[in-house]
Motif scaffolding. Sequence first.
Motif, PDB file in Angstrom:
ATOM      1  N   GLN A   1       1.822  37.486  -5.304  1.00 11.80           N
ATOM      2  CA  GLN A   1       2.741  36.428  -5.732  1.00 11.80           C
ATOM      3  C   GLN A   1       2.508  36.069  -7.195  1.00 11.80           C
ATOM      4  O   GLN A   1       1.377  36.103  -7.671  1.00 11.80           O
ATOM      5  N   VAL A   2       3.595  35.732  -7.889  1.00 10.37           N
ATOM      6  CA  VAL A   2       3.535  35.108  -9.212  1.00 10.37           C
ATOM      7  C   VAL A   2       4.211  33.752  -9.087  1.00 10.37           C
ATOM      8  O   VAL A   2       5.184  33.601  -8.344  1.00 10.37           O
ATOM      9  N   ALA A   3       3.682  32.760  -9.803  1.00 12.49           N
ATOM     10  CA  ALA A   3       4.270  31.421  -9.754  1.00 12.49           C
ATOM     11  C   ALA A   3       4.076  30.749 -11.102  1.00 12.49           C
ATOM     12  O   ALA A   3       3.112  31.023 -11.821  1.00 12.49           O
ATOM     13  N   MET A   4       5.013  29.882 -11.438  1.00 10.94           N
ATOM     14  CA  MET A   4       4.919  29.129 -12.681  1.00 10.94           C
ATOM     15  C   MET A   4       5.288  27.680 -12.418  1.00 10.94           C
ATOM     16  O   MET A   4       6.320  27.402 -11.805  1.00 10.94           O
ATOM     17  N   GLY A   5       4.422  26.774 -12.855  1.00 12.08           N
ATOM     18  CA  GLY A   5       4.705  25.351 -12.801  1.00 12.08           C
ATOM     19  C   GLY A   5       5.212  24.896 -14.155  1.00 12.08           C
ATOM     20  O   GLY A   5       4.790  25.425 -15.185  1.00 12.08           O
ATOM     21  N   HIS A   6       6.109  23.943 -14.160  1.00 12.60           N
ATOM     22  CA  HIS A   6       6.724  23.490 -15.403  1.00 12.60           C
ATOM     23  C   HIS A   6       6.392  22.030 -15.688  1.00 12.60           C
ATOM     24  O   HIS A   6       6.016  21.274 -14.789  1.00 12.60           O
ATOM     25  N   THR A   7       6.538  21.639 -16.942  1.00 13.71           N
ATOM     26  CA  THR A   7       6.182  20.279 -17.358  1.00 13.71           C
ATOM     27  C   THR A   7       7.010  19.212 -16.656  1.00 13.71           C
ATOM     28  O   THR A   7       6.588  18.067 -16.580  1.00 13.71           O
ATOM     29  N   ASP A   8       8.174  19.571 -16.124  1.00 14.04           N
ATOM     30  CA  ASP A   8       8.999  18.602 -15.402  1.00 14.04           C
ATOM     31  C   ASP A   8       8.564  18.432 -13.942  1.00 14.04           C
ATOM     32  O   ASP A   8       9.201  17.721 -13.185  1.00 14.04           O
ATOM     33  N   GLY A   9       7.475  19.123 -13.552  1.00 14.19           N
ATOM     34  CA  GLY A   9       6.970  19.023 -12.191  1.00 14.19           C
ATOM     35  C   GLY A   9       7.503  20.081 -11.251  1.00 14.19           C
ATOM     36  O   GLY A   9       7.019  20.223 -10.129  1.00 14.19           O
ATOM     37  N   GLY A  10       8.503  20.853 -11.673  1.00 16.21           N
ATOM     38  CA  GLY A  10       9.047  21.922 -10.838  1.00 16.21           C
ATOM     39  C   GLY A  10       8.127  23.132 -10.808  1.00 16.21           C
ATOM     40  O   GLY A  10       7.273  23.310 -11.683  1.00 16.21           O
ATOM     41  N   ARG A  11       8.302  23.970  -9.789  1.00 14.64           N
ATOM     42  CA  ARG A  11       7.492  25.180  -9.643  1.00 14.64           C
ATOM     43  C   ARG A  11       8.360  26.261  -9.014  1.00 14.64           C
ATOM     44  O   ARG A  11       9.116  25.980  -8.077  1.00 14.64           O
ATOM     45  N   VAL A  12       8.250  27.479  -9.525  1.00 13.83           N
ATOM     46  CA  VAL A  12       8.920  28.625  -8.935  1.00 13.83           C
ATOM     47  C   VAL A  12       7.855  29.631  -8.540  1.00 13.83           C
ATOM     48  O   VAL A  12       6.845  29.786  -9.229  1.00 13.83           O
ATOM     49  N   SER A  13       8.062  30.300  -7.406  1.00  5.75           N
ATOM     50  CA  SER A  13       7.130  31.336  -6.974  1.00  5.75           C
ATOM     51  C   SER A  13       7.911  32.485  -6.364  1.00  5.75           C
ATOM     52  O   SER A  13       8.997  32.287  -5.813  1.00  5.75           O
ATOM     53  N   HIS A  14       7.321  33.672  -6.463  1.00  2.00           N
ATOM     54  CA  HIS A  14       7.970  34.882  -5.954  1.00  2.00           C
ATOM     55  C   HIS A  14       6.904  35.755  -5.310  1.00  2.00           C
ATOM     56  O   HIS A  14       5.852  35.996  -5.899  1.00  2.00           O
ATOM     57  N   GLY A  15       7.179  36.215  -4.090  1.00  2.00           N
ATOM     58  CA  GLY A  15       6.245  37.055  -3.368  1.00  2.00           C
ATOM     59  C   GLY A  15       5.725  36.351  -2.137  1.00  2.00           C
ATOM     60  O   GLY A  15       6.276  35.344  -1.688  1.00  2.00           O
ATOM     61  N   GLY A  16       4.618  36.891  -1.601  1.00  2.00           N
ATOM     62  CA  GLY A  16       4.065  36.394  -0.356  1.00  2.00           C
ATOM     63  C   GLY A  16       2.878  35.472  -0.533  1.00  2.00           C
ATOM     64  O   GLY A  16       2.580  35.016  -1.639  1.00  2.00           O
ATOM     65  N   THR A  17       2.180  35.227   0.573  1.00  2.00           N
ATOM     66  CA  THR A  17       1.080  34.273   0.584  1.00  2.00           C
ATOM     67  C   THR A  17      -0.286  34.937   0.724  1.00  2.00           C
ATOM     68  O   THR A  17      -1.291  34.256   0.890  1.00  2.00           O
ATOM     69  N   GLY A  18      -0.345  36.254   0.663  1.00  2.00           N
ATOM     70  CA  GLY A  18      -1.618  36.948   0.800  1.00  2.00           C
ATOM     71  C   GLY A  18      -2.475  36.821  -0.457  1.00  2.00           C
ATOM     72  O   GLY A  18      -2.077  36.230  -1.460  1.00  2.00           O
ATOM     73  N   GLY A  19      -3.673  37.358  -0.368  1.00  2.00           N
ATOM     74  CA  GLY A  19      -4.564  37.371  -1.529  1.00  2.00           C
ATOM     75  C   GLY A  19      -5.136  36.012  -1.855  1.00  2.00           C
ATOM     76  O   GLY A  19      -4.951  35.038  -1.129  1.00  2.00           O
TER      77      GLY A  19
END
Length: 140
Positions: free
Chosen positions: A38-56
Amino acid sequence: MSDLAGGPHGTPFTDVERVVAGAEPRTLSLRAGARLDQVAMGHTDGGRVSHGGTGGTERTLTLEAGEHLVSATLSTGRRDGRTRVFHAEFTTDRGRTLSGGTPTSDTVSFTAPEGWRVAGFHGRSGDEVDKLGVVYTPIP
Protein backbone atom coordinates in the motif's frame (compact mmCIF):
# COMPACT_ATOMS: atom_id res chain seq x y z
CA MET A 1 2.12 12.95 -13.96
CA SER A 2 5.00 10.55 -14.23
CA ASP A 3 5.08 7.39 -16.29
CA LEU A 4 3.97 4.18 -14.57
CA ALA A 5 5.92 1.16 -13.31
CA GLY A 6 4.24 -2.22 -12.93
CA GLY A 7 1.62 -4.37 -14.60
CA PRO A 8 -1.93 -4.15 -15.96
CA HIS A 9 -3.69 -5.84 -13.05
CA GLY A 10 -5.78 -4.39 -10.21
CA THR A 11 -8.20 -1.49 -10.23
CA PRO A 12 -7.12 1.91 -11.65
CA PHE A 13 -6.76 4.88 -9.28
CA THR A 14 -5.64 8.49 -9.43
CA ASP A 15 -5.23 11.30 -6.92
CA VAL A 16 -5.40 14.01 -9.59
CA GLU A 17 -8.69 15.53 -8.39
CA ARG A 18 -7.41 15.78 -4.81
CA VAL A 19 -4.09 17.27 -5.92
CA VAL A 20 -5.77 19.80 -8.22
CA ALA A 21 -7.94 20.89 -5.27
CA GLY A 22 -4.76 22.11 -3.54
CA ALA A 23 -4.09 19.25 -1.11
CA GLU A 24 -0.61 19.63 0.39
CA PRO A 25 1.27 16.47 1.40
CA ARG A 26 2.01 16.10 5.13
CA THR A 27 2.75 12.37 5.55
CA LEU A 28 3.77 9.51 3.30
CA SER A 29 3.07 5.95 4.41
CA LEU A 30 4.06 2.62 2.87
CA ARG A 31 2.86 -0.84 3.86
CA ALA A 32 5.29 -3.50 2.68
CA GLY A 33 6.61 -6.97 3.29
CA ALA A 34 8.14 -8.87 0.37
CA ARG A 35 6.30 -6.48 -1.98
CA LEU A 36 4.66 -3.06 -1.80
CA ASP A 37 1.21 -3.61 -0.32
CA GLN A 38 0.00 0.00 0.00
CA VAL A 39 0.93 3.64 -0.58
CA ALA A 40 -0.83 6.41 1.33
CA MET A 41 -0.54 10.16 1.68
CA GLY A 42 -1.93 12.39 4.40
CA HIS A 43 -2.59 16.03 3.62
CA THR A 44 -2.44 19.23 5.67
CA ASP A 45 -6.24 19.53 5.49
CA GLY A 46 -6.55 16.26 7.44
CA GLY A 47 -7.54 14.14 4.42
CA ARG A 48 -5.78 10.89 3.53
CA VAL A 49 -5.70 8.76 0.39
CA SER A 50 -4.46 5.17 0.25
CA HIS A 51 -4.12 2.58 -2.48
CA GLY A 52 -3.53 -1.15 -2.12
CA GLY A 53 -4.08 -3.69 0.63
CA THR A 54 -3.49 -4.03 4.34
CA GLY A 55 -0.62 -6.53 4.35
CA GLY A 56 2.95 -5.85 5.38
CA THR A 57 4.28 -3.43 7.93
CA GLU A 58 3.40 0.27 7.81
CA ARG A 59 6.13 2.92 7.90
CA THR A 60 5.40 6.66 7.84
CA LEU A 61 7.47 9.74 7.03
CA THR A 62 6.13 13.06 8.33
CA LEU A 63 7.31 16.01 6.26
CA GLU A 64 8.85 18.91 8.13
CA ALA A 65 7.78 22.51 7.44
CA GLY A 66 8.99 23.47 3.96
CA GLU A 67 10.06 19.90 3.07
CA HIS A 68 8.84 18.28 -0.15
CA LEU A 69 8.82 14.81 -1.69
CA VAL A 70 10.85 15.09 -4.88
CA SER A 71 11.57 11.58 -6.19
CA ALA A 72 10.41 7.98 -6.28
CA THR A 73 12.37 4.86 -7.22
CA LEU A 74 10.24 1.80 -7.98
CA SER A 75 11.22 -1.83 -8.55
CA THR A 76 8.91 -4.32 -10.26
CA GLY A 77 8.79 -8.09 -10.48
CA ARG A 78 6.44 -10.99 -11.18
CA ARG A 79 4.38 -12.92 -8.64
CA ASP A 80 1.72 -15.47 -9.55
CA GLY A 81 2.10 -14.52 -13.23
CA ARG A 82 1.42 -10.83 -12.57
CA THR A 83 3.77 -7.86 -12.64
CA ARG A 84 3.64 -5.86 -9.41
CA VAL A 85 5.57 -3.15 -7.59
CA PHE A 86 7.99 -4.98 -5.28
CA HIS A 87 9.80 -1.99 -3.77
CA ALA A 88 9.38 1.78 -3.48
CA GLU A 89 11.70 4.44 -2.13
CA PHE A 90 10.70 8.09 -1.85
CA THR A 91 13.16 10.92 -1.20
CA THR A 92 12.60 14.47 0.04
CA ASP A 93 14.45 17.64 -0.94
CA ARG A 94 16.27 17.32 2.41
CA GLY A 95 17.60 13.85 1.59
CA ARG A 96 15.27 11.95 3.91
CA THR A 97 13.85 8.67 2.55
CA LEU A 98 11.07 6.20 3.15
CA SER A 99 11.22 2.77 1.55
CA GLY A 100 9.60 -0.64 1.72
CA GLY A 101 9.49 -3.98 -0.07
CA THR A 102 12.16 -6.00 -1.87
CA PRO A 103 14.31 -4.27 -4.51
CA THR A 104 14.66 -5.98 -7.90
CA SER A 105 16.87 -5.36 -10.93
CA ASP A 106 13.90 -3.88 -12.85
CA THR A 107 13.98 -0.33 -11.45
CA VAL A 108 12.78 3.07 -12.61
CA SER A 109 13.12 6.50 -10.98
CA PHE A 110 10.83 9.52 -11.27
CA THR A 111 12.07 12.97 -10.23
CA ALA A 112 9.93 16.08 -9.92
CA PRO A 113 10.94 18.95 -12.21
CA GLU A 114 12.72 21.87 -10.52
CA GLY A 115 10.18 23.83 -8.44
CA TRP A 116 7.71 20.92 -8.32
CA ARG A 117 6.96 18.16 -5.77
CA VAL A 118 5.31 14.74 -5.55
CA ALA A 119 1.77 15.36 -4.26
CA GLY A 120 -0.14 12.17 -5.10
CA PHE A 121 -0.25 8.87 -6.96
CA HIS A 122 -1.80 7.16 -9.94
CA GLY A 123 -1.74 3.53 -10.97
CA ARG A 124 -3.50 0.22 -10.31
CA SER A 125 -3.96 -1.77 -7.10
CA GLY A 126 -5.82 -4.58 -5.38
CA ASP A 127 -4.40 -6.45 -2.39
CA GLU A 128 -1.02 -5.02 -3.40
CA VAL A 129 0.21 -2.16 -5.59
CA ASP A 130 0.28 -3.48 -9.16
CA LYS A 131 1.29 -0.30 -11.00
CA LEU A 132 2.43 3.06 -9.65
CA GLY A 133 3.31 6.54 -10.81
CA VAL A 134 3.35 9.94 -9.10
CA VAL A 135 1.45 13.19 -9.56
CA TYR A 136 3.50 16.40 -9.46
CA THR A 137 2.38 19.89 -8.42
CA PRO A 138 4.27 23.19 -8.27
CA ILE A 139 5.76 24.11 -4.90
CA PRO A 140 3.82 27.16 -3.68
